[in-house]
Design an enzyme around this catalytic site. Structure first.
Site, PDB file in Angstrom:
ATOM      1  N   PRO A  15       0.833  -1.208   0.000  1.00 16.52           N
ATOM      2  CA  PRO A  15       0.000   0.000   0.000  1.00 16.52           C
ATOM      3  C   PRO A  15       0.862   1.251   0.000  1.00 16.52           C
ATOM      4  CG  PRO A  15       0.052  -1.000   2.173  1.00 16.52           C
ATOM      5  CD  PRO A  15       0.748  -1.957   1.266  1.00 16.52           C
ATOM      6  N   GLU A  41     -23.627  10.478  17.269  1.00 15.28           N
ATOM      7  CA  GLU A  41     -22.342   9.977  17.757  1.00 15.28           C
ATOM      8  C   GLU A  41     -22.509   9.143  19.010  1.00 15.28           C
ATOM      9  OE1 GLU A  41     -19.948  10.187  15.797  1.00 15.28           O
ATOM     10  OE2 GLU A  41     -20.953  11.599  14.469  1.00 15.28           O
TER      11      GLU A  41
END
Length: 665
Positions: free
Chosen positions: A236, A457
């Site tokens: 990556p 949240e």
């Protein structure tokens, strides 16, 4: 060092400062012109007569010809006269006076005409004495002549010289157009070694064999071994593929040619192939050497896989690269290193043995590797005593080497911003929040929007806290960060490489909890859950089509879902029927509906904790892990689950920190 390195520098002698050669040629020409002018033959000398003497000579009939030029009169006398006349004094002076110029006798004379007070009787007198009168224009001053005639000519000469040089440079540029743009790092520069690259021990162990071959090639030749001609570094973005390539050159102390694959390709067909030839010519001339090609997928993509017209320049460049790598002599000490994070798009001919013989995987660092990377990047920082690199390595799961280098730099910038004498642990925490969550956005929200964000949240955080298989919650905040109005930050306790079904279902529960909390507490739905729904749907579809975690059985339906080539994917088609596609959609919907019902039941059961968490968020806006323990109680540890299911290409979201999406994220 061997002889090849001693010839590169050569003897160095102090050289005195010398002037340009053209300056001394100019001085020589000036002196030559001065001497020639001194010996140049002169004409008959002229006497300078006063105007009154000229009138007397005119009355005496001694003037035969005059030339009138503005305020000057020059001419010829019939008989030569001496001027000034020599008249010795009667008595010698007491003191010697300045010597007067000696008299000059000549028939040529010159005088000045009183232009301010014209003499109207001059021309009648000249006609009466039968003198030939000429009239001429005054001469042009030399400066005016230089500016009007000489300067344009000089500019024209300069322009012609410049155009000639430009034409010569253009011809040279045509031949230099196919020269390689590779940057060469010589062995006399400060080397990069394996000690500067931490967190990739497996890759370094494989590359160490290349270093040993470049240092001691004889022992390999004696047993008939052949070193791999090419090594492909796959991984990556950010784990240090380029750094490892430079470390190989630094350990072996050989020339290192580095360039990006995109530098081969130009708009003109054939330029890239010429640059490939020139690059390998330079490398063979300085062998042993290393050629490093970064972002190999820019030129090494699969041929004939695009839709429509092909890129002739890129394909010719790839063909030349294949020829050069296949045409190596077995004893040619040139090794090609290449890096890419898209090995799946490379042409199969490029990956066959004989070209890129080995594929070295450079993955994300584990916990000891992250700690080593942090120690390297904090060597130049003034660290406070409270900085614990081991704790930082534990809380930065999933970050690459580039991310950790950025973390150290951001922490140093934060310390300088607050005028700290050293970088503290608080600076590192602020830098980590900035990297993971984005910068704080000064956005004013009304009471209604703040309440929606808080319930969203709080839903993420409560379900993650009460689900043992989910990643631990590190922080909840309703302060806008980046593009999100609120963030739930989760960090895995340890590095994970395999994911079981219980963990993936827990991920779905946390993703759906924000939207469900809004429905339970406020009785409405908002657009803030868009990103949550996208990620949840993608994860559920992968569970069904790729990992066999649905009721359709252990069947993988999308084995090549990441195929980047449109033409290739259209040519391959889909390997299952429309009826199977409908069943897949039903399975995805069923999984999401089941998880939504489970989350809704959990939130209704724990409504009192949900409201308590929302009240604390509205009052202080940010809640960390230790405060969550005080509000929600201790978090239960995950029980021993089923054997993990191997996910070769990684589960969605990766192994790194995950952030639950807030409204409008």
């Amino acid at each position: 060092m061997d002889a090849r390195n001693t010839n590169a520098q050569g003897p160095k002698h102090p050289v005195g400062k010398q002037g340009p050669r053209w300056f001394w040629w100019l001085v020589w020409l000036v002196l030559l012109a001065w001497n020639l002018w001194s010996f140049w033959p002169r004409g008959t000398p002229q006497v300078e007569l006063p105007y009154s003497v000229f009138i007397d000579q005119l009355h005496a009939g001694n003037v035969t010809q005059v030339t009138l030029t503005a305020d000057q009169i020059s001419g010829t006398l019939a008989q030569a006269i001496a001027w000034p006349p020599a008249t010795p004094p009667a008595t010698p002076p007491a003191t010697p006076a300045a010597s007067s110029p000696p008299p000059v006798a000549s028939t040529e004379f010159r005088t000045l005409y009183p232009a301010t007070e014209a003499d109207p009787g001059l021309l009648p007198l000249l006609r009466a004495q039968h003198v030939l009168v000429n009239v001429s224009e005054p001469p042009t001053p030399w400066l005016t002549l230089l500016l009007t005639d000489g300067l344009p000519l000089l500019l024209l000469v300069v322009l012609m010289v410049w155009m000639g040089r430009q034409a010569a440079g253009s011809q040279g540029g045509i031949f230099r157009f196919t020269r390689s743009k590779a940057r060469r790092y010589a062995s006399d520069e400060p080397p990069v070694t394996f000690a500067d690259a931490a967190g990739a021990d497996e890759a370094k162990s494989e590359l160490q064999e290349v270093v040993d071959f470049l240092r001691h090639p004889t022992k390999y030749y004696q047993v008939g071994a052949r070193i791999p001609r090419g090594l492909l570094l796959v991984g990556p973005p950010g784990p240090g593929k380029t750094l490892l390539a430079r470390a190989v050159a630094g350990e072996a102390r050989v020339p290192f040619f580095s360039l990006s694959a995109s530098e081969f390709v130009e708009m003109f067909v054939g330029v890239g192939a010429g640059r490939v030839r020139d690059l390998f010519t330079q490398a063979k001339a300085t062998a042993p050497a290393i050629v490093f090609i970064d972002e190999l997928d820019a030129v090494g993509r699969r041929r004939g896989a695009g839709l429509g017209a092909v890129n002739d320049e890129r394909e010719q460049t790839l063909n030349q690269l294949l020829v050069e790598m296949d045409g190596f002599d077995d004893r040619q000490e040139v090794i090609v290193l290449a890096a890419t994070n898209r090995a799946d798009v490379l042409d199969p001919a490029l990956l066959r043995p004989g070209r890129f013989d080995r594929r070295v995987v450079v993955g994300l660092p584990d916990r000891p590797g992250r700690e080593g990377i942090l120690r390297i990047h904090t060597r130049r920082l003034q660290l406070a005593r409270d900085v614990d690199l081991s704790t930082l390595a534990h809380t930065t799961t999933g970050l690459s080497g580039a991310d950790l280098a950025n973390l150290c730099n951001e922490a140093a910038l934060s310390a300088a911003r607050y005028d700290h004498k050293a970088v503290t642990m608080k600076d590192f925490e602020e830098a980590l929040d900035k990297i993971l969550l984005g910068g704080v956005r000064p956005l004013l929200l009304d009471a209604r929007d703040r309440q929606v964000v808080a319930y969203h949240e709080a839903g993420h955080g409560l379900v993650a806290w009460l689900t043992p298989a989910a990643d631990p919650v590190r922080k909840l905040t309703i302060i806008p960060h980046g593009q999100a109005l609120g963030v739930t930050e989760q960090l895995p306790g340890e590095d994970r490489y395999n994911y079981d079904r219980a963990y993936l279902l827990a991920r779905l529960d946390v993703m759906l909890a924000g939207r469900q909390a809004e429905e339970v507490a406020l009785g409405e739905q908002t657009t803030g859950a868009e990103n949550d729904l996208v990620q949840a749907t993608r994860l559920a579809r992968r569970m069904v089509t790729r990992w066999g975690m649905g009721s359709l059985g252990p069947v993988a339906f999308e084995t090549d879902a990441e195929q980047p080539f449109l033409g290739y994917s259209l040519a391959q088609g889909r390997d299952y029927s429309e009826a199977t596609a409908a069943r897949i959609d039903e399975q995805v919907e069923q999984i999401l509906a089941e998880r939504q019902a489970a989350v809704c039941a959990l939130l209704l059961k724990e409504r009192e904790r949900l409201d308590r968490l929302v009240a604390r968020l509205l009052s202080q806006e940010t809640i960390r892990q230790d405060e969550l323990t005080q509000i929600l109680g201790p978090r239960s540890e995950p029980a021993a689950g089923h054997p993990p299911v191997v996910v070769p290409d990684g589960a969605p979201g990766g192994t790194g920190p995950t952030a639950g999406a807030g409204p409008n994220e």
